[in-house]
Design a protein around this motif. Structure first.
Motif, short mmCIF file in Angstrom:
data_model
loop_
_atom_site.label_atom_id
_atom_site.label_comp_id
_atom_site.label_asym_id
_atom_site.label_seq_id
_atom_site.Cartn_x
_atom_site.Cartn_y
_atom_site.Cartn_z
N VAL A 299 10.91 -10.87 4.69
CA VAL A 299 11.95 -11.81 5.24
C VAL A 299 11.27 -13.35 5.64
CG1 VAL A 299 12.97 -9.93 6.36
CG2 VAL A 299 10.45 -11.24 7.65
N ASN A 300 9.56 -13.18 5.38
CA ASN A 300 9.03 -14.92 6.09
C ASN A 300 8.36 -15.48 4.58
OD1 ASN A 300 6.86 -13.45 6.72
ND2 ASN A 300 7.19 -13.80 8.14
N GLY A 301 7.85 -14.52 4.21
CA GLY A 301 7.12 -14.53 2.87
C GLY A 301 5.82 -15.07 2.64
N ARG A 302 5.61 -14.51 4.46
CA ARG A 302 3.79 -14.84 4.24
C ARG A 302 3.82 -13.52 3.58
NH1 ARG A 302 0.84 -11.29 8.82
NH2 ARG A 302 3.19 -9.89 8.52
N VAL A 303 2.29 -13.86 3.21
CA VAL A 303 1.13 -13.50 2.55
C VAL A 303 0.49 -11.80 3.29
CG1 VAL A 303 -0.39 -13.46 1.03
CG2 VAL A 303 1.01 -14.95 0.35
N LEU A 304 -0.05 -11.29 2.47
CA LEU A 304 -0.85 -10.00 3.91
C LEU A 304 -1.89 -9.79 3.35
CD1 LEU A 304 1.73 -6.99 3.82
CD2 LEU A 304 1.89 -8.91 5.84
N LYS A 305 -2.60 -9.85 4.50
CA LYS A 305 -4.53 -9.50 4.01
C LYS A 305 -4.55 -8.85 3.62
CE LYS A 305 -6.01 -12.88 7.98
NZ LYS A 305 -6.82 -13.03 9.00
N GLN A 306 -3.81 -7.68 3.71
CA GLN A 306 -3.96 -6.10 2.74
C GLN A 306 -3.19 -5.54 2.84
OE1 GLN A 306 -6.91 -4.36 2.71
NE2 GLN A 306 -8.03 -6.63 4.09
N PRO A 307 -3.09 -4.81 1.56
CA PRO A 307 -2.18 -4.48 1.02
C PRO A 307 -0.95 -3.15 1.75
CG PRO A 307 -3.72 -3.82 -0.19
CD PRO A 307 -4.56 -4.26 0.78
N HIS A 308 0.14 -3.19 1.59
CA HIS A 308 0.84 -1.93 1.98
C HIS A 308 0.33 -0.30 2.12
CE1 HIS A 308 3.56 -4.98 1.64
NE2 HIS A 308 4.46 -5.08 2.89
N ALA A 309 0.35 -0.18 3.17
CA ALA A 309 0.09 1.45 3.01
C ALA A 309 0.79 2.19 2.09
CB ALA A 309 0.98 2.15 3.83
N SER A 310 1.98 2.64 1.45
CA SER A 310 2.46 2.31 0.18
C SER A 310 1.41 2.37 -1.24
CB SER A 310 3.91 2.12 -0.09
OG SER A 310 3.95 0.86 0.00
N ARG A 311 0.83 1.06 -1.06
CA ARG A 311 0.90 0.36 -2.03
C ARG A 311 -1.06 1.43 -2.20
NH1 ARG A 311 0.21 -6.01 -3.87
NH2 ARG A 311 -0.31 -5.93 -6.18
N ILE A 312 -0.55 1.30 -1.75
CA ILE A 312 -2.78 1.59 -1.00
C ILE A 312 -2.90 3.51 -1.57
CG2 ILE A 312 -4.69 3.13 0.39
CD1 ILE A 312 -4.49 0.08 1.98
N THR A 313 -1.39 4.25 -1.35
CA THR A 313 -1.32 5.39 -0.81
C THR A 313 -1.46 5.80 -2.85
OG1 THR A 313 0.05 5.78 0.93
CG2 THR A 313 0.00 7.34 -1.37
N LEU A 314 -0.33 4.36 -3.65
CA LEU A 314 0.18 4.68 -4.79
C LEU A 314 -1.59 4.31 -5.53
CD1 LEU A 314 1.75 4.70 -7.23
CD2 LEU A 314 2.03 2.34 -7.42
N TRP A 315 -2.33 3.69 -5.18
CA TRP A 315 -3.59 3.22 -6.42
C TRP A 315 -4.72 4.15 -6.15
CZ3 TRP A 315 -8.43 3.29 -3.18
CH2 TRP A 315 -9.14 2.68 -3.81
N ALA A 316 -4.93 5.29 -5.08
CA ALA A 316 -5.48 5.90 -4.42
C ALA A 316 -4.62 7.14 -5.66
CB ALA A 316 -5.96 7.03 -2.72
N ARG A 317 -3.75 7.45 -5.43
CA ARG A 317 -3.16 8.66 -6.46
C ARG A 317 -3.47 8.36 -7.32
NH1 ARG A 317 2.69 8.37 -5.09
NH2 ARG A 317 1.92 9.90 -3.29
N THR A 318 -3.00 7.23 -8.53
CA THR A 318 -3.63 6.39 -9.54
C THR A 318 -4.88 7.30 -10.07
OG1 THR A 318 -1.53 4.96 -9.91
CG2 THR A 318 -3.32 5.15 -11.48
N ILE A 319 -6.16 6.69 -9.26
CA ILE A 319 -7.32 6.46 -10.43
C ILE A 319 -7.67 7.73 -9.28
CG2 ILE A 319 -7.21 4.15 -10.02
CD1 ILE A 319 -9.35 4.74 -7.68
N ALA A 320 -7.57 8.46 -8.40
CA ALA A 320 -8.75 9.56 -7.89
C ALA A 320 -8.22 11.19 -7.66
CB ALA A 320 -9.08 9.28 -6.40
#
Length: 103
Positions: A46-67
């Protein structure tokens, strides 16, 4: 004399050297409102603000992918489960396992 570059740095090592960057940025964000590409920061649509941390769903995908998951004993790429039912999320221990693979 020409300048020779060595082989490209593997993505896993690149994230170790970019210590301020969360390693989940190595995968694209699956959040329905973000869709940041791999190695890009997540944003608020909605405002284009860059987040300091990834979305929780991205962390989930990353963990599922590599571990592997120490809680339910599934291999990388396989969703975590609870009594045979696939989970939308991952067990917290899997996220820790994914972080441990980077060290």
């Amino acid at each position: 004399m020409g300048h020779h570059q060595g082989a490209p740095m593997p993505a896993g090592l690149r994230h170790v050297f970019r210590s301020r960057v969360h390693p989940a940025r190595s995968v694209p964000c699956p959040n329905e409102h973000c869709h940041a590409r791999a190695h890009q920061s997540c944003t608020v649509r909605v405002n284009g603000r860059v987040l300091k941390q990834p979305h929780a769903s991205r962390i989930t995908l990353w963990a599922r992918t590599i571990a592997c998951c120490p809680a339910c004993q599934v291999e990388p790429g396989t969703p975590c489960h609870n009594n045979g039912r696939a989970l939308a999320d991952v067990h917290p221990r899997r996220i820790e396992e994914a972080k441990d693979t980077l060290v």
